[in-house]
Write a protein that holds these residues in place. Structure first.
Motif, PDB file in Angstrom:
ATOM      1  N   TYR A 149      19.054 -13.525 -38.079  1.00 27.07           N
ATOM      2  CA  TYR A 149      17.840 -12.944 -37.186  1.00 27.07           C
ATOM      3  C   TYR A 149      18.975 -11.779 -36.352  1.00 27.07           C
ATOM      4  O   TYR A 149      19.754 -11.820 -35.620  1.00 27.07           O
ATOM      5  CB  TYR A 149      17.408 -13.847 -36.548  1.00 27.07           C
ATOM      6  CG  TYR A 149      17.020 -14.784 -37.939  1.00 27.07           C
ATOM      7  CD1 TYR A 149      15.753 -14.133 -38.438  1.00 27.07           C
ATOM      8  CD2 TYR A 149      17.444 -16.045 -38.530  1.00 27.07           C
ATOM      9  CE1 TYR A 149      14.771 -14.558 -39.407  1.00 27.07           C
ATOM     10  CE2 TYR A 149      16.469 -16.651 -39.563  1.00 27.07           C
ATOM     11  CZ  TYR A 149      15.222 -15.971 -40.016  1.00 27.07           C
ATOM     12  OH  TYR A 149      14.548 -16.994 -41.219  1.00 27.07           O
ATOM     13  N   LYS A 150      18.018 -10.699 -36.079  1.00 28.38           N
ATOM     14  CA  LYS A 150      18.527 -10.278 -34.954  1.00 28.38           C
ATOM     15  C   LYS A 150      18.289 -10.749 -33.749  1.00 28.38           C
ATOM     16  O   LYS A 150      18.632 -10.239 -32.783  1.00 28.38           O
ATOM     17  CB  LYS A 150      16.998  -8.667 -34.688  1.00 28.38           C
ATOM     18  CG  LYS A 150      17.248  -7.845 -33.576  1.00 28.38           C
ATOM     19  CD  LYS A 150      16.075  -6.840 -33.974  1.00 28.38           C
ATOM     20  CE  LYS A 150      16.123  -5.815 -32.679  1.00 28.38           C
ATOM     21  NZ  LYS A 150      15.572  -5.999 -31.911  1.00 28.38           N
ATOM     22  N   ARG A 151      17.409 -11.809 -33.018  1.00 32.91           N
ATOM     23  CA  ARG A 151      17.422 -12.555 -31.828  1.00 32.91           C
ATOM     24  C   ARG A 151      18.868 -12.716 -31.843  1.00 32.91           C
ATOM     25  O   ARG A 151      19.079 -13.770 -30.261  1.00 32.91           O
ATOM     26  CB  ARG A 151      16.691 -13.321 -32.580  1.00 32.91           C
ATOM     27  CG  ARG A 151      16.490 -14.195 -33.414  1.00 32.91           C
ATOM     28  CD  ARG A 151      15.665 -15.529 -32.339  1.00 32.91           C
ATOM     29  NE  ARG A 151      16.231 -16.647 -33.703  1.00 32.91           N
ATOM     30  CZ  ARG A 151      15.524 -17.109 -34.747  1.00 32.91           C
ATOM     31  NH1 ARG A 151      14.386 -15.976 -35.664  1.00 32.91           N
ATOM     32  NH2 ARG A 151      15.393 -17.836 -35.714  1.00 32.91           N
ATOM     33  N   SER A 152      20.142 -13.324 -32.776  1.00 30.38           N
ATOM     34  CA  SER A 152      21.053 -14.374 -32.588  1.00 30.38           C
ATOM     35  C   SER A 152      21.537 -13.740 -32.180  1.00 30.38           C
ATOM     36  O   SER A 152      23.103 -13.920 -31.246  1.00 30.38           O
ATOM     37  CB  SER A 152      21.938 -14.518 -34.673  1.00 30.38           C
ATOM     38  OG  SER A 152      20.328 -15.184 -35.009  1.00 30.38           O
ATOM     39  N   PHE A 153      22.355 -11.648 -32.011  1.00 31.02           N
ATOM     40  CA  PHE A 153      23.420 -11.251 -31.946  1.00 31.02           C
ATOM     41  C   PHE A 153      23.111 -11.596 -30.114  1.00 31.02           C
ATOM     42  O   PHE A 153      24.502 -11.892 -29.531  1.00 31.02           O
ATOM     43  CB  PHE A 153      23.264  -9.666 -32.257  1.00 31.02           C
ATOM     44  CG  PHE A 153      23.307  -9.634 -33.309  1.00 31.02           C
ATOM     45  CD1 PHE A 153      24.900  -9.268 -34.537  1.00 31.02           C
ATOM     46  CD2 PHE A 153      22.202  -9.423 -33.848  1.00 31.02           C
ATOM     47  CE1 PHE A 153      24.796  -9.287 -35.223  1.00 31.02           C
ATOM     48  CE2 PHE A 153      22.409  -8.978 -35.337  1.00 31.02           C
ATOM     49  CZ  PHE A 153      23.499  -9.164 -36.067  1.00 31.02           C
ATOM     50  N   ALA A 154      22.265 -11.297 -29.878  1.00 28.50           N
ATOM     51  CA  ALA A 154      22.326 -11.725 -28.361  1.00 28.50           C
ATOM     52  C   ALA A 154      22.006 -13.127 -27.744  1.00 28.50           C
ATOM     53  O   ALA A 154      23.311 -13.263 -26.480  1.00 28.50           O
ATOM     54  CB  ALA A 154      20.832 -11.590 -27.219  1.00 28.50           C
ATOM     55  N   ALA A 155      22.123 -13.956 -28.619  1.00 22.30           N
ATOM     56  CA  ALA A 155      22.469 -15.389 -28.446  1.00 22.30           C
ATOM     57  C   ALA A 155      23.643 -15.688 -28.092  1.00 22.30           C
ATOM     58  O   ALA A 155      24.279 -16.167 -27.822  1.00 22.30           O
ATOM     59  CB  ALA A 155      21.909 -16.699 -28.977  1.00 22.30           C
TER      60      ALA A 155
END
Length: 292
Positions: free
Chosen positions: A148-154
């Protein structure tokens, strides 16, 4: 041959500081933007940031070029627009041999399916994560690797916090002195911080399974795209193609419980054909022509 660019658009990320990469990017856009809809993004290193580089080492994993592509993976979300929810990553020597569908990597609950086996090849993953884990997601050789794209920042935030530094890049220069798998580090972190978004499937799982549509062409000599063309597009058919029917159920280096399940294999190829029959005839013809 096996990827619908309308559903899975391709972005190629190149080094913005390299004139040769700029030249390559221009050529790719001229040749493939109109026919395949690809896009090219250029990566620039942050100011005052230097990629670790051990020029004296005989191992490529210690050199700046290799380290930069690993660093880039952790930041790959920055090259995609807000309307992109999921990013799939392939190595430059990845070869597809079956049709890519959402069902191959998303389960009924919307979780991304991630295969793994127990292995300790990338022993230095534990340095980045400050804890040991012998789960291996990279060396099962199943591509693309979806997140998921959001996972990289997390993940960047998590690693920054456990290293107690100001930025992820500050942590990267500390652990990048040792060979590691960025894909393993991402998945192992997400297992901790986003368990509701990812389903991790061991080679001996009896409750789930993972489909593989691509693999490294360089060391997985079992894969054969021509057999894939037969099984998917009914082109290049030979007795050999039938032997490769189960490649979509394989993990490299370890036998999966479902590796010889004829029903699973046949159902996936039936699903692929259903998608292909609904495709724009022009796109389908281009796929078939690529097999010729």
């Amino acid at each position: 041959m096996f990827v619908n660019p309308k559903i899975f658009p391709l972005t190629i990320i190149l080094d913005g500081g390299s004139p040769k990469d700029k030249e390559l990017g221009d050529r790719l856009m001229q040749k493939y933007n109109e026919t395949l809809g690809i896009s090219v993004a250029y990566e620039y290193l942050p100011d005052n940031f230097k990629i670790p580089d051990d020029k004296k080492s005989a191992k490529r994993q210690r050199h700046a070029g290799y380290n930069q592509q690993q660093w880039s993976t952790f930041h790959i979300d920055r090259y995609f627009s807000d309307n992109i929810d999921i990013i799939g990553i392939v190595d430059s020597d990845t070869e597809f041999f079956a049709y890519l569908t959402k069902e191959s990597f998303i389960n009924a609950k919307g979780m991304i399916k991630v295969g793994y086996k127990i292995d300790d090849f990338f022993i230095n993953d534990k340095i980045a994560l400050k804890e040991d884990s012998k789960m291996e997601m990279m060396r099962i050789d199943v591509f693309p690797l979806f997140y998921y794209k959001r996972s990289f920042a997390a993940v960047r935030k998590y690693i920054r916090n456990i290293w107690k530094v100001k930025t992820f890049d500050d942590a990267f220069v500390k652990f990048a002195s040792f060979p590691f798998s960025q894909f393993n580090i991402l998945y192992k972190t997400l297992m901790k911080i986003e368990p509701e978004s990812y389903e991790f499937i061991s080679h001996d799982s009896v409750s789930s399974y993972k489909i593989s549509v691509a693999s490294h062409a360089t060391y997985n000599h079992n894969i054969d795209y021509k057999s894939g063309c037969c099984l998917t597009h009914a082109i290049h058919c030979s007795p050999q193609a039938e032997k490769h029917k189960f490649d979509i159920l394989a993990y490299s280096g370890v036998k999966t419980v479902w590796s010889e399940n004829a029903t699973l294999a046949e159902n996936y190829y039936k699903l692929s054909k259903q998608y292909l029959e609904k495709l724009d005839p022009d796109i389908r013809q281009k796929m078939r022509s690529a097999c010729s």
